[in-house]
Motif scaffolding. Sequence first.
Motif, PDB file in Angstrom:
ATOM      1  N   LYS A  57       0.410  -1.089  -0.012  1.00  0.00           N
ATOM      2  CA  LYS A  57      -0.376   0.134  -0.094  1.00  0.00           C
ATOM      3  C   LYS A  57       1.060   1.153  -0.368  1.00  0.00           C
ATOM      4  N   LEU A  58       2.141   0.796  -0.274  1.00  0.00           N
ATOM      5  CA  LEU A  58       3.125   2.510  -0.332  1.00  0.00           C
ATOM      6  C   LEU A  58       3.770   2.484  -1.981  1.00  0.00           C
ATOM      7  N   PRO A  59       4.129   3.539  -1.943  1.00  0.00           N
ATOM      8  CA  PRO A  59       5.459   2.894  -3.148  1.00  0.00           C
ATOM      9  C   PRO A  59       6.622   2.526  -2.714  1.00  0.00           C
ATOM     10  N   PHE A  60       7.898   1.733  -3.375  1.00  0.00           N
ATOM     11  CA  PHE A  60       9.136   1.752  -3.711  1.00  0.00           C
ATOM     12  C   PHE A  60       9.255   3.039  -2.242  1.00  0.00           C
ATOM     13  N   LYS A  61      10.405   2.223  -1.389  1.00  0.00           N
ATOM     14  CA  LYS A  61      10.174   2.807  -0.299  1.00  0.00           C
ATOM     15  C   LYS A  61      11.509   4.528  -0.969  1.00  0.00           C
ATOM     16  N   ALA A  62      11.865   4.143  -2.043  1.00  0.00           N
ATOM     17  CA  ALA A  62      13.231   4.974  -2.226  1.00  0.00           C
ATOM     18  C   ALA A  62      12.384   6.342  -2.954  1.00  0.00           C
ATOM     19  N   LYS A  63      12.000   5.839  -3.643  1.00  0.00           N
ATOM     20  CA  LYS A  63      11.243   7.263  -4.119  1.00  0.00           C
ATOM     21  C   LYS A  63      10.167   8.313  -3.461  1.00  0.00           C
ATOM     22  N   PHE A  64       9.369   7.842  -2.954  1.00  0.00           N
ATOM     23  CA  PHE A  64       8.843   7.993  -1.114  1.00  0.00           C
ATOM     24  C   PHE A  64       9.348   8.662  -0.535  1.00  0.00           C
ATOM     25  N   GLN A  65      10.374   8.251   0.115  1.00  0.00           N
ATOM     26  CA  GLN A  65      11.293   8.411   0.685  1.00  0.00           C
ATOM     27  C   GLN A  65      11.887  10.789   0.410  1.00  0.00           C
ATOM     28  N   LYS A  66      12.079  10.219  -0.900  1.00  0.00           N
ATOM     29  CA  LYS A  66      13.250  11.334  -1.656  1.00  0.00           C
ATOM     30  C   LYS A  66      12.079  11.703  -1.848  1.00  0.00           C
ATOM     31  N   PHE A  67      11.018  11.554  -2.489  1.00  0.00           N
ATOM     32  CA  PHE A  67       9.699  12.401  -2.800  1.00  0.00           C
ATOM     33  C   PHE A  67       9.349  13.508  -1.190  1.00  0.00           C
ATOM     34  N   ASN A  68       9.541  12.843  -0.656  1.00  0.00           N
ATOM     35  CA  ASN A  68       9.304  13.948   1.037  1.00  0.00           C
ATOM     36  C   ASN A  68      10.195  14.828   1.266  1.00  0.00           C
ATOM     37  N   LYS A  69      11.397  14.108   1.440  1.00  0.00           N
ATOM     38  CA  LYS A  69      12.943  14.777   1.561  1.00  0.00           C
ATOM     39  C   LYS A  69      13.037  15.722   0.728  1.00  0.00           C
ATOM     40  N   THR A  70      12.859  15.674  -0.650  1.00  0.00           N
ATOM     41  CA  THR A  70      12.322  16.756  -1.269  1.00  0.00           C
ATOM     42  C   THR A  70      11.662  18.440  -1.058  1.00  0.00           C
ATOM     43  N   ILE A  71      10.516  17.584  -0.554  1.00  0.00           N
ATOM     44  CA  ILE A  71       9.623  18.852   0.508  1.00  0.00           C
ATOM     45  C   ILE A  71      10.503  18.864   1.460  1.00  0.00           C
ATOM     46  N   GLU A  72      10.877  18.779   2.341  1.00  0.00           N
ATOM     47  CA  GLU A  72      11.921  19.217   3.440  1.00  0.00           C
ATOM     48  C   GLU A  72      12.706  20.130   2.943  1.00  0.00           C
ATOM     49  N   ARG A  73      13.041  19.571   1.660  1.00  0.00           N
ATOM     50  CA  ARG A  73      14.560  20.609   1.300  1.00  0.00           C
ATOM     51  C   ARG A  73      13.983  21.951   1.197  1.00  0.00           C
ATOM     52  N   THR A  74      12.738  21.660   0.406  1.00  0.00           N
ATOM     53  CA  THR A  74      12.357  23.213  -0.529  1.00  0.00           C
ATOM     54  C   THR A  74      11.747  24.407   0.632  1.00  0.00           C
ATOM     55  N   ILE A  75      11.380  23.056   1.496  1.00  0.00           N
ATOM     56  CA  ILE A  75      10.815  23.959   2.953  1.00  0.00           C
ATOM     57  C   ILE A  75      11.908  25.095   2.829  1.00  0.00           C
ATOM     58  N   ASP A  76      12.901  24.271   3.919  1.00  0.00           N
ATOM     59  CA  ASP A  76      14.060  25.022   4.051  1.00  0.00           C
ATOM     60  C   ASP A  76      14.549  25.715   3.028  1.00  0.00           C
ATOM     61  N   SER A  77      14.832  25.843   1.607  1.00  0.00           N
ATOM     62  CA  SER A  77      15.596  26.647   1.057  1.00  0.00           C
ATOM     63  C   SER A  77      14.754  28.443   0.754  1.00  0.00           C
ATOM     64  N   TYR A  78      13.351  27.181   0.253  1.00  0.00           N
ATOM     65  CA  TYR A  78      12.522  28.959  -0.220  1.00  0.00           C
ATOM     66  C   TYR A  78      11.737  28.571   1.181  1.00  0.00           C
ATOM     67  N   GLN A  79      11.295  28.782   1.926  1.00  0.00           N
ATOM     68  CA  GLN A  79      11.182  29.254   3.048  1.00  0.00           C
ATOM     69  C   GLN A  79       9.217  29.906   2.959  1.00  0.00           C
ATOM     70  N   PRO A  80       8.302  29.257   2.451  1.00  0.00           N
ATOM     71  CA  PRO A  80       6.751  29.444   2.176  1.00  0.00           C
ATOM     72  C   PRO A  80       6.339  29.958   2.845  1.00  0.00           C
ATOM     73  N   ASP A  81       5.088  30.358   2.782  1.00  0.00           N
ATOM     74  CA  ASP A  81       4.596  31.036   3.214  1.00  0.00           C
ATOM     75  C   ASP A  81       2.991  30.002   3.574  1.00  0.00           C
ATOM     76  N   ILE A  82       2.847  29.488   2.909  1.00  0.00           N
ATOM     77  CA  ILE A  82       2.396  28.600   2.331  1.00  0.00           C
ATOM     78  C   ILE A  82       1.836  27.155   1.755  1.00  0.00           C
ATOM     79  N   LEU A  83       2.251  25.836   2.832  1.00  0.00           N
ATOM     80  CA  LEU A  83       2.666  25.034   1.291  1.00  0.00           C
ATOM     81  C   LEU A  83       0.637  23.883   1.253  1.00  0.00           C
ATOM     82  N   PHE A  84       0.789  23.897  -0.238  1.00  0.00           N
ATOM     83  CA  PHE A  84      -0.805  24.124  -1.171  1.00  0.00           C
ATOM     84  C   PHE A  84      -0.868  22.925  -1.441  1.00  0.00           C
ATOM     85  N   VAL A  85      -1.105  21.302  -0.750  1.00  0.00           N
ATOM     86  CA  VAL A  85      -1.027  20.242  -0.886  1.00  0.00           C
ATOM     87  C   VAL A  85      -2.239  19.605  -1.809  1.00  0.00           C
TER      88      VAL A  85
END
Length: 354
Positions: A57-85
């Motif tokens: 019930k999940l995608p491949f672990k490496a892909k799943f983790q890479k996706f969420n890590k990308t979001i985390e890193r972008t939050i840190d570098s971009y510093q948005p006011d809104i996270l819109f999902v």
Amino acid sequence: MKKQLKVLAIGAGWRGSNSRSLFSGFTKLGCDIRVIETDGYFYNYTIPERLYMKVRKLPFKAKFQKFNKTIERTIDSYQPDILFVVKGLWVTEEIIQYAKSKGITTIHFHPDFLFDDRYHTSQILDKAILAYDIVVTAKTTEVEKYKQFGCQYVHFMKYAYDPDIHHPIKLTNQEIPIFKTDVAFVGRMELPRADALNEIAEANYDLKVWGTKWDKIPKSYKLNRFCEGRPIFCEEMAKVFQGAKVSVGFLTTLSTEQHTARTFEIPACGGFFLGTRTAEHMDIFKQGVEADFFSSKEELVEKVAFYTRNEDMRSKIAQKGYDKVIKMDATYESRVKEILVFSEIELSNGVLLR
């Protein structure tokens, strides 16, 4: 000091998706928006991936983790006011909590059913949805279900059309044989839809059906002759609605749906909208004036017979339906404004007023 609203958006990025149209709405309002597209991560699964997902019930672990890590890193570098999902099947609760710890307003929009259609959710989303500051749904029946599930701030907004895509298009001589027809439908196959459309096929109307899963209908159905065998999007879809005398707007039988994006897209393309009769549809359009409706497949066939014969009345209704959606400003830009107002975020030309 004036500050431009910064939005980190997560969702499908293909042109014609409601997520991309919503993201464009932020841009048109003058916001600074950065998009992490889910397309490259979670579409076009390989056979091993599909088997893995069926079990885990999940995608491949490496892909799943890479996706969420990308979001985390972008939050840190971009510093948005809104996270819109948008949809966010694989955005974890931990990511939402991380964004909130940074003072970011987290907003979730699900274009489908979270509770009644389990194909459009995941265990990850079921857990994460409670962490969002604000949940937005276009399904009336979902509002109370979100609240009962534990979501505190739930906003209902109607679907919309994208004026960059959904507008009248004059068919060329080469396109007329492809798109001109008595009746058209664009959407996924569901058996009640197939049954109703087969009645139209049996009545010998010219018919074109576009979408997925139509190869699953009974082989005995005459409707098989009229299925185009592929989905259709963007300007091609606008041409479908332009070329059909009648464009049918079915609602899903998976839940108690009241309207869909087609409710606005068909009239915005200059098409004649014949939709399922619901309270919301009749609140949006005057029956027999700006659109028309049906409550059974028998009534659908009757209305098709009437409107395919009465070109003048059909054209007048289609024009008034078009005028109505333009007057309503039923665009994705307008819907983004609604979301921001509900979120108590004030903007002027993309600049935060608070």
